[in-house]
Design a protein around this motif. Structure first.
Motif, PDB file in Angstrom:
ATOM      1  N   ILE A   1       6.713 -18.035 -40.545  1.00 26.66           N
ATOM      2  CA  ILE A   1       7.163 -19.325 -40.607  1.00 26.66           C
ATOM      3  C   ILE A   1       8.747 -19.789 -40.267  1.00 26.66           C
ATOM      4  N   GLY A   2       8.817 -20.695 -39.287  1.00 27.59           N
ATOM      5  CA  GLY A   2      10.330 -20.942 -38.967  1.00 27.59           C
ATOM      6  C   GLY A   2      10.793 -20.116 -37.710  1.00 27.59           C
ATOM      7  N   ALA A   3      11.939 -20.519 -37.115  1.00 30.28           N
ATOM      8  CA  ALA A   3      12.546 -20.302 -36.007  1.00 30.28           C
ATOM      9  C   ALA A   3      13.063 -18.720 -36.235  1.00 30.28           C
ATOM     10  N   CYS A   4      13.645 -18.191 -37.353  1.00 30.03           N
ATOM     11  CA  CYS A   4      13.826 -16.788 -37.508  1.00 30.03           C
ATOM     12  C   CYS A   4      12.745 -15.851 -37.502  1.00 30.03           C
ATOM     13  N   ALA A   5      11.253 -16.426 -38.099  1.00 32.51           N
ATOM     14  CA  ALA A   5      10.146 -15.465 -38.029  1.00 32.51           C
ATOM     15  C   ALA A   5       9.555 -15.474 -36.660  1.00 32.51           C
ATOM     16  N   THR A   6       9.627 -16.685 -35.951  1.00 30.60           N
ATOM     17  CA  THR A   6       8.833 -16.731 -34.751  1.00 30.60           C
ATOM     18  C   THR A   6       9.538 -16.395 -33.427  1.00 30.60           C
ATOM     19  N   ALA A   7      11.204 -16.579 -33.734  1.00 30.79           N
ATOM     20  CA  ALA A   7      12.024 -16.276 -32.210  1.00 30.79           C
ATOM     21  C   ALA A   7      13.214 -15.500 -32.619  1.00 30.79           C
ATOM     22  N   GLY A   8      13.403 -14.908 -33.876  1.00 28.89           N
ATOM     23  CA  GLY A   8      14.471 -14.088 -34.155  1.00 28.89           C
ATOM     24  C   GLY A   8      15.724 -15.039 -34.861  1.00 28.89           C
ATOM     25  N   GLY A   9      15.626 -16.247 -34.584  1.00 32.80           N
ATOM     26  CA  GLY A   9      16.570 -17.255 -35.326  1.00 32.80           C
ATOM     27  C   GLY A   9      17.946 -17.074 -34.589  1.00 32.80           C
ATOM     28  N   ILE A  10      18.822 -18.211 -35.271  1.00 41.90           N
ATOM     29  CA  ILE A  10      20.119 -18.142 -34.629  1.00 41.90           C
ATOM     30  C   ILE A  10      20.704 -16.741 -34.607  1.00 41.90           C
ATOM     31  N   GLN A  11      20.435 -15.905 -35.549  1.00 42.76           N
ATOM     32  CA  GLN A  11      21.148 -14.664 -35.538  1.00 42.76           C
ATOM     33  C   GLN A  11      20.695 -13.789 -34.278  1.00 42.76           C
ATOM     34  N   ALA A  12      19.679 -14.334 -33.376  1.00 42.11           N
ATOM     35  CA  ALA A  12      19.200 -13.758 -32.352  1.00 42.11           C
ATOM     36  C   ALA A  12      20.109 -14.062 -31.274  1.00 42.11           C
ATOM     37  N   LEU A  13      21.232 -14.675 -31.517  1.00 39.61           N
ATOM     38  CA  LEU A  13      22.280 -14.735 -30.619  1.00 39.61           C
ATOM     39  C   LEU A  13      23.192 -13.286 -30.334  1.00 39.61           C
ATOM     40  N   ARG A  14      22.978 -12.472 -31.247  1.00 34.93           N
ATOM     41  CA  ARG A  14      23.552 -11.107 -31.215  1.00 34.93           C
ATOM     42  C   ARG A  14      22.953 -10.406 -29.621  1.00 34.93           C
ATOM     43  N   ASN A  15      21.602 -10.827 -29.465  1.00 33.54           N
ATOM     44  CA  ASN A  15      20.953 -10.031 -28.647  1.00 33.54           C
ATOM     45  C   ASN A  15      21.632 -10.198 -27.190  1.00 33.54           C
ATOM     46  N   PHE A  16      22.416 -11.351 -27.008  1.00 39.23           N
ATOM     47  CA  PHE A  16      23.091 -11.333 -25.869  1.00 39.23           C
ATOM     48  C   PHE A  16      24.749 -10.823 -25.782  1.00 39.23           C
ATOM     49  N   ARG A  17      25.082 -10.147 -26.967  1.00 45.12           N
ATOM     50  CA  ARG A  17      26.305  -9.579 -26.765  1.00 45.12           C
ATOM     51  C   ARG A  17      26.301  -8.297 -27.565  1.00 45.12           C
TER      52      ARG A  17
END
Ligand code: SF4
Ligand code: SF4
Length: 263
Positions: A86-102
């Protein structure tokens, strides 16, 4: 009097803000009926009562950001007959996935006085990257009506009716004026899955893409249209890299306009 055996529901939290769990608690008018139809067996945000596994349905909020959580989600999967994220975190990594680019150490050094105490993975990833998922509900947060529809469908043994068309359809259904056409604002509606009711365009703001990429996205075409309208590449990167930055079509589209990381 013997009570009809109810399916056991568990709700789990990983890296998240709890907003999606709150959407369940926000079902005030339906919560008693839900508690009558399902046994709320594990939901620490709502109750101290914890029943042991197995569970018929696990709702999972949050992304995987630590090695311990990567282990924990496998335990949850083993204990659950059905697992729904349920939600963007669980389905896509969420706002915290910004770390994936840095480099995540850049962030921890800025945020924490003692970054050496922080033990975290270098990425934030969706639950489906770690275990099999039976169904997903998008959104940041999820839409409580979609959640109730999903629970009712599972209780009654049929498929939930979750829309997969774009936010533009919802926007037109509510009669909103297009903010791209009328005001030249970037709007992710054409490439975002419906579910929110086009709240932002309805308030004369561009869609932020909370429900993640729609099935058949053409982000390249949308990006070209924005560039032709005079938008700057960094603005486009920021539009794509928000709550669903980790979802592949948005990740790619945002990275294309990331001038810091161009070779
Ligand atoms: S998807 Fe949004 S509302 Fe839900 S837990 Fe993550 S940050 Fe919070
Ligand atoms: S405002 Fe956004 S969601 Fe609405 S029609 Fe225009 S592009 Fe689509």
């Amino acid at each position: 009097m013997a009570r009809h055996k109810r399916p056991k529901l568990a709700v789990w939290k990983f890296a998240s803000c709890d907003g999606c769990q709150l959407s369940l608690l926000d079902c005030e008018d339906e919560l008693l009926a839900l508690a009558g139809a399902m046994e709320i067996a594990h939901f620490p945000e709502a109750s101290r009562a914890m029943l042991p596994p197995p569970y018929d349905l696990s709702l999972v909020e949050g992304s995987i950001t630590t090695a311990r959580d990567a282990e924990r989600i496998r335990e949850v999967r083993r204990q659950s007959r059905l697992l729904v994220t349920i939600g963007a975190c669980a389905t896509a990594g969420g706002i915290q996935a910004l770390r994936n680019f840095r480099d995540v150490r850049e962030f921890t050094a800025i945020v924490y006085a003692r970054p050496d105490y922080i033990d975290t993975l270098s990425t934030s990833t969706a639950i489906a990257d770690h275990v099999s998922v039976d169904m997903e509900l998008r959104g940041c947060p999820i839409n409580k009506h979609q959640l109730l529809d999903l629970l009712a469908a599972l209780l009654n043994g049929h498929r939930p009716n979750i829309a997969t068309h774009s936010v533009c359809i919802e926007c037109k259904l509510r009669g909103a004026v297009c903010v791209m056409v009328a005001h030249g604002q970037p709007c992710l509606g054409p490439v975002t899955q419906a579910g929110c009711g086009a709240i932002c365009p309805g308030c004369t703001r561009g869609c932020y893409g909370c429900f993640g990429p729609q099935d058949t996205v053409n982000s390249d075409s949308l990006g070209r249209a924005w560039l032709r309208a005079g938008k700057q590449p960094d603005e486009l990167r920021r539009v794509f890299h928000t709550f669903n930055a980790g979802a592949e079509p948005f990740a790619q589209a945002g990275s294309k306009y990331d001038q810091d990381n161009q070779g």
